[in-house]
Design a protein around this motif. Structure first.
Motif, PDB file in Angstrom:
ATOM      1  N   LYS A  89     -32.906 -12.269   4.538  1.00  0.00           N
ATOM      2  CA  LYS A  89     -31.598 -11.836   4.194  1.00  0.00           C
ATOM      3  C   LYS A  89     -31.459 -12.160   2.659  1.00  0.00           C
ATOM      4  CE  LYS A  89     -26.666 -13.527   4.583  1.00  0.00           C
ATOM      5  NZ  LYS A  89     -25.739 -14.459   5.195  1.00  0.00           N
ATOM      6  N   MET A 138     -30.673  -8.928   0.118  1.00  0.00           N
ATOM      7  CA  MET A 138     -29.438  -8.807  -0.814  1.00  0.00           C
ATOM      8  C   MET A 138     -30.205  -8.695  -2.377  1.00  0.00           C
ATOM      9  SD  MET A 138     -27.328 -11.979   0.731  1.00  0.00           S
ATOM     10  CE  MET A 138     -26.207 -12.093  -0.770  1.00  0.00           C
ATOM     11  N   SER A 164     -24.631  -9.618   3.167  1.00  0.00           N
ATOM     12  CA  SER A 164     -24.226 -11.257   2.843  1.00  0.00           C
ATOM     13  C   SER A 164     -23.482 -11.626   3.675  1.00  0.00           C
ATOM     14  CB  SER A 164     -23.570 -11.169   1.442  1.00  0.00           C
ATOM     15  OG  SER A 164     -22.277 -10.499   1.618  1.00  0.00           O
TER      16      SER A 164
END
Length: 427
Positions: A78, A82, A190
């Motif tokens: 993740k 991002m 996010s």
């Protein structure tokens, strides 16, 4: 149309956020191939400068794929997604500002577009490897298929939208739209909460991590052979894309005929994406390699050449196959290898593909000058079909099956690392 069961994957909020983020950024990024060419030309560059900028982007992506694979396995995926969104938003935002201020030089395009390509080298393996952390193993194929269908759709819509923005406003606006799409993607990712995270192995030297990931593929020689055969497939199909316009221009319909062929191919990609939402073969690698033999159709039909409707139909069938097969192969890869090395495995897969097709583009014209266009196209067809046929003779390829619970594993292996997503070693 996909069944409600196929689309039920969107009810899972983490996946829905990833799919929305990917859809938005993919549409924005689909504007760029057309936009960057005209941005360079309108900034005073020529054909050589356009080629240089595009090459820099491709080289940056290929060179950094091994690095991206390692770090996408080391860091939370993740976070990697991002970071890549942020970098690309900055790059395209900077290009937009330079264009609006009439300060963009060719070298600035080359540097900034190279950095964007390097960011993609981190995004691509992380994006594939994060899926098993979001959805259950038996739902991976519809998850992959829906993402693939979205990518195919944006590739159809992107050039048309880019042309509209170029006509109404200019390349700066298209660059800005893409920057905003990555910012939106950043926000959505996010907010994505993973169901679980893949376990990370102990930190070691970068090259040791790289070696471990690629050795996991090399230990299964039949799987490495499968990857290399698809590299050969990509290399050979590139001959069709280079020589196709030449044949069409030589008294067979010209640009209009070639546009018809490409449009039918795009439609085929969408149909294949829809099929991938439902179709789950019992023997994934056997079926995909058998289907890949349909890739002989475009170069073989172009060689005589056949009538335009026949060529267009052959291309449509091939694109249906490649879209369907791509999602099946992605799902198979995600379940054959442990999650903690999946990004490195994926980076090797992408690197082979990204090197093979440009190599085919470069080789097509010289080979055609030496052998003749017709012979070259027939040789390309043979190069596509033969490895696909031979692969299914390998016992390892035939041993990959869909298990009763809907997951993909290897026949005869029980509770092994390779068939369990939570495992930490490779058998």
């Amino acid at each position: 149309m996909p069944s409600p069961t196929s689309l039920s994957i969107l009810r899972e909020r983490p996946y829905r956020l990833l799919w929305t983020a990917r859809s938005i950024s993919a549409l924005g990024n689909a504007l760029i191939p057309v936009t960057v060419v005209f941005a360079v030309l309108r900034s005073g560059g020529g054909a050589v400068d356009v080629g240089t900028v595009l090459t820099c982007h491709a080289v940056g992506q290929v060179a950094m794929l091994p690095v991206g694979g390692v770090w996408a396995d080391r860091l939370p995926r993740k976070l990697v997604l991002m970071a890549t969104d942020a970098v690309q938003a900055f790059c395209y935002g900077l290009l937009a500002v330079m264009i609006f201020l009439h300060q963009a030089a060719v070298w600035q395009f080359a540097v900034t577009y190279t950095i964007a390509g390097m960011a993609m080298a981190f995004f691509t393996p992380a994006s594939r490897a994060v899926l098993p952390e979001l959805v259950a193993a038996e739902r991976l194929q519809p998850a992959n298929a829906l993402l693939g269908l979205t990518d195919s759709t944006t590739k159809v819509l992107g050039p048309a939208l880019a042309a509209l923005l170029l006509a109404v406003s200019g390349p700066g606006t298209a660059m800005l739209v893409n920057a905003v799409s990555f910012l939106l993607s950043f926000v959505l990712v996010s907010r994505m909460h993973l169901h679980r995270q893949a376990r990370r192995s102990g930190r070691q030297h970068f090259f040791a991590d790289l070696r471990d990931g690629w050795q996991a593929v090399a230990r299964r020689r039949w799987y490495l052979a499968n990857l290399l055969a698809w590299g050969v497939w990509n290399f050979a199909i590139a001959f069709f894309f280079v020589l196709g316009p030449v044949v069409m221009e030589d008294g067979h319909g010209g640009a209009t005929a070639w546009s018809v062929v490409m449009i039918t191919g795009s439609v085929g990609s969408l149909v294949g994406g829809l099929a991938a939402l439902r179709y789950r073969p019992r023997r994934p690698l056997v079926i995909t390699n058998a289907a890949a033999m349909l890739g002989v159709l475009p170069p073989a039909l172009l060689a005589p050449p056949a009538p335009l409707p026949v060529i267009a139909l052959g291309v449509a069938v091939t694109f249906i196959m490649t879209s369907l097969v791509g999602e099946v192969l992605a799902t198979t890869q995600q379940q054959l290898f442990p999650e903690e090395i999946l990004a490195r495995v994926s980076s090797l897969d992408w690197m082979i593909s990204l090197i093979a097709m440009p190599a085919g583009y470069a080789a097509a014209a010289p080979v055609a000058q030496f052998l003749g266009t017709r012979t070259t196209l027939l040789a390309a067809a043979a190069l596509i079909g033969t490895p696909c046929l031979l692969l299914n003779l390998l016992p390892g390829v035939r041993s990959v099956r869909r298990l009763p619970d809907g997951t993909i594993g290897i026949e005869g292996e029980r509770d092994t690392a390779a068939t369990r997503p939570e495992a930490t070693t490779v058998q």
